[in-house]
Design an enzyme around this catalytic site. Structure first.
Site, mmCIF file in Angstrom:
data_model
loop_
_atom_site.group_PDB
_atom_site.id
_atom_site.type_symbol
_atom_site.label_atom_id
_atom_site.label_comp_id
_atom_site.label_asym_id
_atom_site.label_seq_id
_atom_site.Cartn_x
_atom_site.Cartn_y
_atom_site.Cartn_z
ATOM 1 N N GLU A 87 0.789 -1.215 -0.043
ATOM 2 C CA GLU A 87 0.096 -0.116 -0.064
ATOM 3 C C GLU A 87 0.782 1.385 0.062
ATOM 4 O OE1 GLU A 87 -2.654 0.193 3.155
ATOM 5 O OE2 GLU A 87 -3.545 -1.825 2.769
ATOM 6 N N CYS A 93 -2.153 2.722 7.141
ATOM 7 C CA CYS A 93 -1.214 1.662 6.637
ATOM 8 C C CYS A 93 -1.848 0.289 6.926
ATOM 9 C CB CYS A 93 0.105 1.827 6.871
ATOM 10 S SG CYS A 93 0.757 1.492 8.556
#
Length: 357
Positions: free
Chosen positions: A95, A345
């Site tokens: 990501e 995250c």
């Protein structure tokens, strides 16, 4: 017959590319051209290198590979924050997040939060990344590739788009992938690449004390942020298991060495969790940081499924900040970005993995 090992061109600096081109039988100046195409223009395939002939492009393709990250998903928040899930060549996913800050009088600030590992071994209690464990480190090319591939995608909408700031705060512990992170910083800083100033990059660590000292000695001109979260070892042990290896006493000693060697301020990050954002906790942080060259950044925690942690109230955040300020500690509350798309995250990657089970 060419027996050279085929390398990722995104991993290589100008000098390395020049040497590699010479070994491929190409003129040395090709190294600089390739670097500019790959690192500055963020090209996605060899056919885009328009000032290099087909024969030389074929030689480059035989000795180097250019394999961008593949976008799997993208989420766009109401505030314009974009979260990307990319797939690497081996099928692993990572990501990264693009955050835009409109500074009006100055140029717009486009900050990319990059990942440095697939998963994370630290296992912080409030983080979705560590729930799936650690898989592997990212290469320099995969780290900076997040910036390049976001740049490429955004330039489809705005040809003048340019990333201005980098924070190494995505998936993984940057200081546990130290050499690759420093190489990525070198490449991102190159004026013939993205040309991002080192002072516009920040490394965030959970507290790897020996690497904080090494960072001070190597002295790249990047910012350092330390995930502190608590001034008590017992609480920090629960929030950040790394604290059991490098407890607060050792961490703060390393931070002191860092500021002595670099004369640069450290940002200490405090994740504020409902029920733990107390005045006593704030005062303990204030006493711990008294006399340090420090700034505190308060981060109201994003709710993450599987952690059981909730956001504090606005009043709790305000009181925590005021308590630190009353003790002479500079403090700010992180400007929230992407809360409606779970921009913390690890959350998008975890969502995909849950869907595939």
């Amino acid at each position: 017959m060419n027996t050279m090992k085929r390398m990722d061109c995104r991993d290589l600096n100008q000098s390395e590319l020049t040497q590699h081109c010479a070994e491929l039988g190409l003129p040395k100046f090709r190294g600089r051209q390739v670097f500019q195409w790959v690192q500055q223009k963020a090209v996605q395939n060899w056919e885009e290198l328009r000032n290099i002939g087909a024969g030389d492009r074929q030689k480059l393709q035989e000795g180097l590979f250019l394999q961008p990250l593949r976008k799997v998903r993208e989420q766009i928040a109401q505030d314009g924050t974009r979260k990307f899930l990319f797939r690497c060549a081996d099928g692993e996913t990572l990501e990264c997040v693009l955050m835009d800050y409109d500074r009006r009088k100055n140029r717009d600030r486009h900050t990319v939060c990059v990942s440095t590992q697939i998963g994370c071994a630290v296992g912080c209690a409030f983080c979705a990344t560590g729930l799936g464990g650690w898989r592997r480190n990212l290469s320099p090319g995969e780290i900076l590739g997040q910036v390049l591939d976001i740049t490429y995608l955004m330039r489809q909408e705005d040809p003048d788009f340019q990333v201005t700031n980098i924070v190494f705060m995505g998936m993984g512990e940057p200081l546990l992938n130290y050499e690759a992170v420093l190489k990525a910083i070198e490449l991102l800083n190159d004026p013939e690449g993205q040309g991002i100033g080192m002072r516009r990059m920040t490394i965030s660590t959970s507290g790897v004390a020996p690497k904080i000292r090494q960072l001070a000695k190597d002295n790249p001109q990047v910012g350092l942020a330390v995930s502190l979260h608590s001034a008590h070892n017992t609480t920090r042990d629960q929030l950040i298991p790394m604290n059991r290896k490098y407890p607060l006493e050792e961490l703060m000693e390393a931070c002191g060495d860092y500021t002595t060697l670099t004369n640069r301020r450290i940002t200490f990050e405090i994740a504020l969790i409902s029920g733990q954002a107390t005045l006593e906790a704030a005062q303990a942080v204030g006493h711990l940081l008294k006399g340090q060259l420090a700034h505190v950044n308060l981060i109201p925690v994003n709710p993450v499924a599987g952690t059981g942690m909730a956001r504090p109230t606005a009043k709790e955040v305000q009181q925590f900040a005021q308590s630190l300020e009353s003790m002479g500690i500079p403090v700010s509350v992180r400007e929230e970005k992407g809360t409606d798309i779970d921009a913390a995250c690890g959350q998008l990657r975890r969502q995909l993995e849950c869907e595939q089970k």
